[in-house]
Write an enzyme that holds these catalytic residues in place. Structure first.
Site, PDB file in Angstrom:
ATOM      1  N   ARG A 148       0.147  10.256  10.421  1.00 60.57           N
ATOM      2  CA  ARG A 148       0.152  10.674   9.020  1.00 60.57           C
ATOM      3  C   ARG A 148      -0.552  12.020   8.900  1.00 60.57           C
ATOM      4  NH1 ARG A 148       1.985   7.650   5.284  1.00 60.57           N
ATOM      5  NH2 ARG A 148       2.143   5.406   5.554  1.00 60.57           N
ATOM      6  N   THR A 202      11.720   6.177   4.459  1.00 60.63           N
ATOM      7  CA  THR A 202      10.674   5.389   3.792  1.00 60.63           C
ATOM      8  C   THR A 202      11.238   4.023   3.436  1.00 60.63           C
ATOM      9  OG1 THR A 202       9.545   5.015   1.700  1.00 60.63           O
ATOM     10  CG2 THR A 202      11.252   6.648   1.658  1.00 60.63           C
ATOM     11  N   ASP A 204      10.046   2.349   1.178  1.00 60.03           N
ATOM     12  CA  ASP A 204       9.830   2.190  -0.263  1.00 60.03           C
ATOM     13  C   ASP A 204      11.047   2.609  -1.089  1.00 60.03           C
ATOM     14  OD1 ASP A 204       7.372   1.392   0.466  1.00 60.03           O
ATOM     15  OD2 ASP A 204       6.264   3.076  -0.372  1.00 60.03           O
ATOM     16  N   GLY A 248       5.066  -1.056  -1.068  1.00 59.76           N
ATOM     17  CA  GLY A 248       5.629  -0.392  -2.249  1.00 59.76           C
ATOM     18  C   GLY A 248       4.469   0.222  -3.004  1.00 59.76           C
ATOM     19  N   TYR A 355       3.374  -5.354   7.713  1.00 61.80           N
ATOM     20  CA  TYR A 355       3.773  -4.625   8.922  1.00 61.80           C
ATOM     21  C   TYR A 355       4.895  -5.339   9.667  1.00 61.80           C
ATOM     22  CZ  TYR A 355      -0.166  -1.725   7.816  1.00 61.80           C
ATOM     23  OH  TYR A 355      -1.008  -0.879   7.155  1.00 61.80           O
TER      24      TYR A 355
HETATM   25  O1  F6P Z   1       5.312   4.841   2.905  1.00 59.43           O
HETATM   26  C1  F6P Z   1       5.755   3.637   3.367  1.00 59.43           C
HETATM   27  C2  F6P Z   1       4.639   2.605   3.410  1.00 59.43           C
HETATM   28  O2  F6P Z   1       5.143   1.516   4.085  1.00 59.43           O
HETATM   29  C3  F6P Z   1       4.091   2.254   2.033  1.00 59.43           C
HETATM   30  O3  F6P Z   1       4.799   1.251   1.375  1.00 59.43           O
HETATM   31  C4  F6P Z   1       2.696   1.814   2.371  1.00 59.43           C
HETATM   32  O4  F6P Z   1       1.811   2.009   1.294  1.00 59.43           O
HETATM   33  C5  F6P Z   1       2.325   2.697   3.478  1.00 59.43           C
HETATM   34  O5  F6P Z   1       3.508   3.067   4.134  1.00 59.43           O
HETATM   35  C6  F6P Z   1       1.320   2.047   4.405  1.00 59.43           C
HETATM   36  O6  F6P Z   1       1.300   2.699   5.616  1.00 59.43           O
HETATM   37  P1  F6P Z   1       0.065   2.710   6.643  1.00 59.43           P
HETATM   38  O7  F6P Z   1      -0.580   1.383   6.595  1.00 59.43           O
HETATM   39  O8  F6P Z   1       0.730   3.005   7.955  1.00 59.43           O
HETATM   40  O9  F6P Z   1      -0.813   3.819   6.220  1.00 59.43           O
END
Ligand code: F6P
Length: 433
Positions: A148, A202, A204, A248, A355
């Site tokens: 990220r 995504t 979402d 979401g 997950y």
């Molecule tokens: O952006 C997609 C997503 O699955 C969101 O729904 C969720 O908030 C986020 O990623 C969580 O991702 P991570 O736990 O990898 O930071």
């Protein structure tokens, strides 16, 4: 008025190598092939009356002439952000399309998202070939790894220059695509001839101007299994409550679709529709009534719902998103406390399959969608199109400018037919306030 123009690196001076595929005619497209923005006759008439030519998107597909010469072209692929079913399908599709259709033999996979484009992290890129990716679509996740967060744009463009990468395919969500747009701007500023093409990812389903993002269908199908489990648990005890938390952040599409597909859901709580816990029409009293009537209830809550009910630590994640409180655990505690106070037995089972939902391999529908997105992305990049992404709109594959798509997020409209269908299916009151 939206700016739907697609940036181009220059004239296409080479014949497409696709001319050489067998005897079947290649379905070449031109930039004049366009897909209408609206499919409503009424809107079209209104628009025509005021604006002349209706708004439309450039159609994706192979071009008869291309900008890049295959033998001299180097390609890079990077996957960013959270996992999503279909990432490996996209990688595989790009590699196969480059090698087998366009004869490009140098395709690099950058490791761990944008970090892989910054040399000081030391993530060495890997060379990808059809043989090395032939089976990867059978697995979830991304063989390249992901990360990220943004990285210095200048450093990333330096790497593209050092490695002579002509085309970079960026697979990621809105933050990632904003980064891709910045990379394209820096490339243009330096006067380089490099195509930056995005593929929107995504679970979402919150990216604008798309029928749906890849992986969404697989993710909600997986969520449906969890809904079934929540229902089974709810039915297995006196006043059973199956509480299911799904991903979401800001858009409740997975929650809505999982509830519609799975049925047997009594309440769907999404970020777009506020609800109150207490009061005669709040969630808790309505739940009490539902339990008295049916003996069990299933609640599906999207992670971003009801955030205003909880304290936030004010922090952000690596993508710059506001860190959310855990609405699932919060509801669990509130529901248990509410019924305890009223000396009414409830048996609440809380399920959080987050997950599991997003790390599974893509289903056949997404396999097909991903392959076609990958093919469309390679066609576009080879034609010298840049600062754009490929998507599907009204069932057709189209080119969309990065800046247009990343200016907002797609959300469930509380006045839409989708939300209305959810209300009909669950029987929950339109307002839990
Ligand atoms: O952006 C997609 C997503 O699955 C969101 O729904 C969720 O908030 C986020 O990623 C969580 O991702 P991570 O736990 O990898 O930071």
């Amino acid at each position: 008025m939206l700016n739907v123009d697609i940036a181009s690196l220059g004239p296409c001076l080479f014949d497409s190598p696709l001319h050489q595929i067998g005897t079947v005619e290649v379905p070449f497209k031109t930039d004049a092939d366009r897909i209408l923005y609206t499919n409503s006759l009424q809107e079209l008439k209104e628009e025509g009356a005021t604006a002349g030519e209706p708004l439309s998107f450039e159609e994706a597909g192979p071009r008869e002439h291309v900008f890049f010469e295959s033998a001299r072209t180097t390609v890079g692929i990077v996957t960013c952000g959270g996992l999503c079913p279909g990432l490996n399908d996209i990688i595989r599709g790009i590699v196969n399309q480059c090698h087998r259709q366009y004869g490009i033999t140098k395709v690099y996979g950058f490791r761990y998202g944008y970090e892989g484009l910054v040399q000081r992290y030391g993530h060495t890129p890997i060379m990808l070939r059809p043989e090395s990716v032939s089976q990867i679509h059978n697995f979830g996740g991304t063989i390249l790894g992901s990360s990220r967060g943004q990285q210095p744009i200048g450093d990333m463009v330096d790497t593209l220059e050092d490695m002579s990468v002509d085309i970079l395919f960026v697979i990621g969500g809105d933050g990632t695509l904003r980064g891709a747009s910045e990379i394209a701007k820096e490339v243009a500023k330096r006067g380089l001839r490099k195509a930056i093409v995005g593929i929107p990812k995504t679970i979402d389903n919150d990216i604008m101007y798309l029928d749906k993002s890849f992986g969404f269908e697989t993710a909600f199908a997986e969520a449906v299994n969890a809904v079934k489990c929540a229902y089974t648990e709810a039915c297995g005890a006196v006043n059973g409550v199956g509480l299911l938390k799904l991903m979401g952040r800001d858009s409740g599409f997975i929650a809505c679709f999982a509830a519609l597909a799975g049925s047997n859901v009594d309440f769907v709580l999404i970020p777009e529709v506020k609800f109150a816990l207490h009061g005669t029409s709040g969630l808790l009293e309505t739940l009490r009534y539902r339990l008295a009537k049916r003996g069990q209830a299933v609640i599906v809550v999207a992670e971003g719902a009801g955030q205003e009910l909880m304290q936030s630590d004010g922090g952000t994640d690596a993508s710059g998103n506001k860190r959310y409180g855990d609405i699932g655990l919060y509801l669990k505690d509130e529901i248990n406390a509410f019924f305890k106070e009223r000396r009414m037995e409830v048996n609440l089972k809380f399920i959080d399959p987050s997950y599991i939902v997003r790390s599974v391999p893509a289903n056949p529908q997404d396999n097909v969608y991903c392959s076609r997105l990958a093919q469309a992305a390679v066609h576009a990049a080879m034609a010298g199109k840049t600062s754009m992404l490929v998507g599907r709109w009204h069932g057709a594959f189209v080119h969309l400018p990065l800046d247009m798509v990343t200016h907002g997020r797609r959300k469930v409209d509380p006045n839409s037919e989708l939300w209305h269908a959810v209300l009909e299916s669950t029987g929950q009151p339109a307002k839990l306030t």
